[in-house]
Scaffold this motif. Structure first.
Motif, PDB file in Angstrom:
ATOM      1  N   ASN A   3       1.129  -0.970  -0.173  1.00  0.00           N
ATOM      2  CA  ASN A   3       0.180   0.460   0.102  1.00  0.00           C
ATOM      3  C   ASN A   3       0.775   1.058   0.050  1.00  0.00           C
ATOM      4  O   ASN A   3       0.203   2.383  -0.115  1.00  0.00           O
ATOM      5  CB  ASN A   3      -0.911   0.076   1.177  1.00  0.00           C
ATOM      6  CG  ASN A   3      -0.395   0.367   2.589  1.00  0.00           C
ATOM      7  OD1 ASN A   3       0.692   0.157   3.008  1.00  0.00           O
ATOM      8  ND2 ASN A   3      -1.236   0.396   3.457  1.00  0.00           N
ATOM      9  N   THR A   4       1.986   0.844  -0.175  1.00  0.00           N
ATOM     10  CA  THR A   4       3.313   2.260  -0.059  1.00  0.00           C
ATOM     11  C   THR A   4       4.032   2.292  -1.285  1.00  0.00           C
ATOM     12  O   THR A   4       4.272   3.317  -1.623  1.00  0.00           O
ATOM     13  CB  THR A   4       3.924   2.110   0.989  1.00  0.00           C
ATOM     14  OG1 THR A   4       4.971   0.899   0.824  1.00  0.00           O
ATOM     15  CG2 THR A   4       4.179   2.248   2.519  1.00  0.00           C
ATOM     16  N   ALA A   5       3.552   0.956  -2.034  1.00  0.00           N
ATOM     17  CA  ALA A   5       4.384   1.217  -3.046  1.00  0.00           C
ATOM     18  C   ALA A   5       3.236   1.871  -4.586  1.00  0.00           C
ATOM     19  O   ALA A   5       2.323   2.648  -4.546  1.00  0.00           O
ATOM     20  CB  ALA A   5       4.463  -0.634  -4.371  1.00  0.00           C
ATOM     21  N   CYS A   6       4.612   2.499  -6.175  1.00  0.00           N
ATOM     22  CA  CYS A   6       3.582   3.003  -7.095  1.00  0.00           C
ATOM     23  C   CYS A   6       4.232   2.742  -8.125  1.00  0.00           C
ATOM     24  O   CYS A   6       5.444   1.334  -7.649  1.00  0.00           O
ATOM     25  CB  CYS A   6       3.884   4.692  -6.655  1.00  0.00           C
ATOM     26  SG  CYS A   6       5.499   5.238  -7.347  1.00  0.00           S
ATOM     27  N   THR A   7       4.025   1.648  -9.359  1.00  0.00           N
ATOM     28  CA  THR A   7       4.280   2.071 -10.740  1.00  0.00           C
ATOM     29  C   THR A   7       4.844   3.633 -11.129  1.00  0.00           C
ATOM     30  O   THR A   7       3.401   4.380 -10.998  1.00  0.00           O
ATOM     31  CB  THR A   7       3.504   1.088 -11.341  1.00  0.00           C
ATOM     32  OG1 THR A   7       1.942   1.764 -11.427  1.00  0.00           O
ATOM     33  CG2 THR A   7       3.394  -0.133  -9.776  1.00  0.00           C
ATOM     34  N   VAL A   8       5.521   3.506 -12.158  1.00  0.00           N
ATOM     35  CA  VAL A   8       5.669   3.996 -12.923  1.00  0.00           C
ATOM     36  C   VAL A   8       6.208   3.786 -14.410  1.00  0.00           C
ATOM     37  O   VAL A   8       6.796   2.749 -14.400  1.00  0.00           O
ATOM     38  CB  VAL A   8       7.350   4.822 -12.470  1.00  0.00           C
ATOM     39  CG1 VAL A   8       7.699   6.179 -13.054  1.00  0.00           C
ATOM     40  CG2 VAL A   8       7.133   5.182 -10.954  1.00  0.00           C
ATOM     41  N   HIS A   9       5.685   5.258 -15.079  1.00  0.00           N
ATOM     42  CA  HIS A   9       5.360   4.215 -16.656  1.00  0.00           C
ATOM     43  C   HIS A   9       5.156   5.875 -17.211  1.00  0.00           C
ATOM     44  O   HIS A   9       4.889   6.217 -17.016  1.00  0.00           O
ATOM     45  CB  HIS A   9       4.074   3.307 -16.877  1.00  0.00           C
ATOM     46  CG  HIS A   9       4.401   3.308 -18.824  1.00  0.00           C
ATOM     47  ND1 HIS A   9       5.237   2.129 -18.848  1.00  0.00           N
ATOM     48  CD2 HIS A   9       3.589   3.764 -19.907  1.00  0.00           C
ATOM     49  CE1 HIS A   9       4.941   2.616 -20.349  1.00  0.00           C
ATOM     50  NE2 HIS A   9       3.969   3.084 -20.729  1.00  0.00           N
ATOM     51  N   VAL A  10       6.303   5.570 -18.592  1.00  0.00           N
ATOM     52  CA  VAL A  10       6.784   6.875 -19.177  1.00  0.00           C
ATOM     53  C   VAL A  10       6.032   6.328 -20.857  1.00  0.00           C
ATOM     54  O   VAL A  10       6.256   5.342 -21.070  1.00  0.00           O
ATOM     55  CB  VAL A  10       8.054   7.160 -19.639  1.00  0.00           C
ATOM     56  CG1 VAL A  10       7.793   8.298 -20.231  1.00  0.00           C
ATOM     57  CG2 VAL A  10       8.811   7.965 -17.671  1.00  0.00           C
ATOM     58  N   ASP A  11       4.643   7.104 -21.023  1.00  0.00           N
ATOM     59  CA  ASP A  11       4.327   6.992 -22.474  1.00  0.00           C
ATOM     60  C   ASP A  11       4.376   8.058 -23.107  1.00  0.00           C
ATOM     61  O   ASP A  11       4.111   9.591 -22.891  1.00  0.00           O
ATOM     62  CB  ASP A  11       2.655   6.386 -22.063  1.00  0.00           C
ATOM     63  CG  ASP A  11       2.460   6.344 -23.575  1.00  0.00           C
ATOM     64  OD1 ASP A  11       2.708   5.530 -24.527  1.00  0.00           O
ATOM     65  OD2 ASP A  11       0.793   6.237 -23.313  1.00  0.00           O
ATOM     66  N   ARG A  12       5.442   8.085 -24.607  1.00  0.00           N
ATOM     67  CA  ARG A  12       5.868   9.037 -25.305  1.00  0.00           C
ATOM     68  C   ARG A  12       5.818   9.815 -24.253  1.00  0.00           C
ATOM     69  O   ARG A  12       5.577  11.478 -24.599  1.00  0.00           O
ATOM     70  CB  ARG A  12       4.301   9.635 -25.941  1.00  0.00           C
ATOM     71  CG  ARG A  12       3.781   8.356 -27.024  1.00  0.00           C
ATOM     72  CD  ARG A  12       2.107   8.463 -27.740  1.00  0.00           C
ATOM     73  NE  ARG A  12       1.613   7.250 -27.104  1.00  0.00           N
ATOM     74  CZ  ARG A  12       0.547   7.355 -27.155  1.00  0.00           C
ATOM     75  NH1 ARG A  12       0.038   8.709 -27.333  1.00  0.00           N
ATOM     76  NH2 ARG A  12      -0.302   6.813 -26.656  1.00  0.00           N
ATOM     77  N   GLY A  13       7.152  10.125 -23.738  1.00  0.00           N
ATOM     78  CA  GLY A  13       7.310  11.091 -22.740  1.00  0.00           C
ATOM     79  C   GLY A  13       6.580  11.291 -21.698  1.00  0.00           C
ATOM     80  O   GLY A  13       7.582  12.809 -21.316  1.00  0.00           O
ATOM     81  N   GLU A  14       5.490  11.306 -21.383  1.00  0.00           N
ATOM     82  CA  GLU A  14       4.491  11.310 -19.804  1.00  0.00           C
ATOM     83  C   GLU A  14       5.067  10.138 -18.644  1.00  0.00           C
ATOM     84  O   GLU A  14       4.511   9.709 -18.817  1.00  0.00           O
ATOM     85  CB  GLU A  14       3.010  11.915 -20.739  1.00  0.00           C
ATOM     86  CG  GLU A  14       2.704  12.434 -19.156  1.00  0.00           C
ATOM     87  CD  GLU A  14       1.379  12.420 -20.103  1.00  0.00           C
ATOM     88  OE1 GLU A  14       0.565  12.036 -18.908  1.00  0.00           O
ATOM     89  OE2 GLU A  14       0.818  12.036 -20.542  1.00  0.00           O
ATOM     90  N   MET A  15       5.696  10.997 -17.491  1.00  0.00           N
ATOM     91  CA  MET A  15       5.818   9.587 -16.643  1.00  0.00           C
ATOM     92  C   MET A  15       4.328   9.987 -16.480  1.00  0.00           C
ATOM     93  O   MET A  15       3.171  11.024 -15.693  1.00  0.00           O
ATOM     94  CB  MET A  15       6.099  10.903 -16.028  1.00  0.00           C
ATOM     95  CG  MET A  15       6.571   9.508 -14.362  1.00  0.00           C
ATOM     96  SD  MET A  15       7.490  10.930 -12.851  1.00  0.00           S
ATOM     97  CE  MET A  15       6.795  11.872 -12.643  1.00  0.00           C
ATOM     98  N   LYS A  16       3.789   8.753 -15.707  1.00  0.00           N
ATOM     99  CA  LYS A  16       2.040   8.267 -15.176  1.00  0.00           C
ATOM    100  C   LYS A  16       2.644   7.525 -14.208  1.00  0.00           C
ATOM    101  O   LYS A  16       3.891   6.434 -14.005  1.00  0.00           O
ATOM    102  CB  LYS A  16       1.291   7.570 -16.280  1.00  0.00           C
ATOM    103  CG  LYS A  16       1.346   8.008 -17.668  1.00  0.00           C
ATOM    104  CD  LYS A  16       0.356   6.947 -18.575  1.00  0.00           C
ATOM    105  CE  LYS A  16      -0.193   8.303 -19.356  1.00  0.00           C
ATOM    106  NZ  LYS A  16      -1.052   7.545 -20.432  1.00  0.00           N
ATOM    107  N   VAL A  17       2.325   7.664 -13.029  1.00  0.00           N
ATOM    108  CA  VAL A  17       2.091   7.532 -11.676  1.00  0.00           C
ATOM    109  C   VAL A  17       0.993   6.912 -11.371  1.00  0.00           C
ATOM    110  O   VAL A  17       0.001   7.246 -11.140  1.00  0.00           O
ATOM    111  CB  VAL A  17       3.075   8.091 -10.496  1.00  0.00           C
ATOM    112  CG1 VAL A  17       3.241   7.702  -8.798  1.00  0.00           C
ATOM    113  CG2 VAL A  17       4.471   8.455 -11.201  1.00  0.00           C
TER     114      VAL A  17
END
Length: 143
Positions: free
Chosen positions: A77-91
């Protein structure tokens, strides 16, 4: 079974077979998975017993010169995921996938081959209350 046959049986490529035939010890990650909800319901006196078992396991690894590192992980519950899609960071909050068992910690060990690493994983007390995934850490050298 030969060391190279063992590596092939576990799906490892030429890099691993070459290293195994040289007789060098390799590093393996033992990833400990268990149900966080069930773990949070363990009474403190029982949890102390489980932690004592894990400390004894770490000492056995040390005595065998197989210990490299270990650490518990914070709850999902303290974790997050990070993904970069076409230069935009999504958390995104939380773990990547909803599963029954969560990655709760790890050991990094030294072993001559996958079979030896599997034997160490089977000795880990966490194997009695969850699952341990064993994966070789690939040495990239001086690339």
């Amino acid at each position: 079974m030969s060391k190279s046959a063992t590596a092939a049986r576990h799906g490892y490529g030429e890099q691993v077979r070459r290293t195994n035939t040289e007789g060098n010890e390799m590093n393996y990650m033992l990833m400990l998975y268990a149900d966080e909800v069930a773990g949070s319901n363990i009474p403190p006196e029982d949890m102390k017993g489980f932690m004592d078992q894990l400390h004894a396991y770490r000492e056995a690894l040390r005595k065998a010169n197989a210990f490299v590192a270990t650490a518990p992980l914070a709850r999902t519950n303290t974790a997050c995921t990070v993904h970069v899609d076409r230069g935009e960071m999504k958390v995104q909050d939380g773990p990547y996938a909803e599963t029954r068992e969560q990655l709760g910690g790890y050991y990094i060990i030294r072993a001559e081959n996958m079979d030896e690493a599997i034997k160490w994983a089977a000795r880990c007390p966490a194997a009695t209350w969850g699952t341990i995934e064993v994966r070789q850490i690939i040495d990239l050298g001086d690339e």
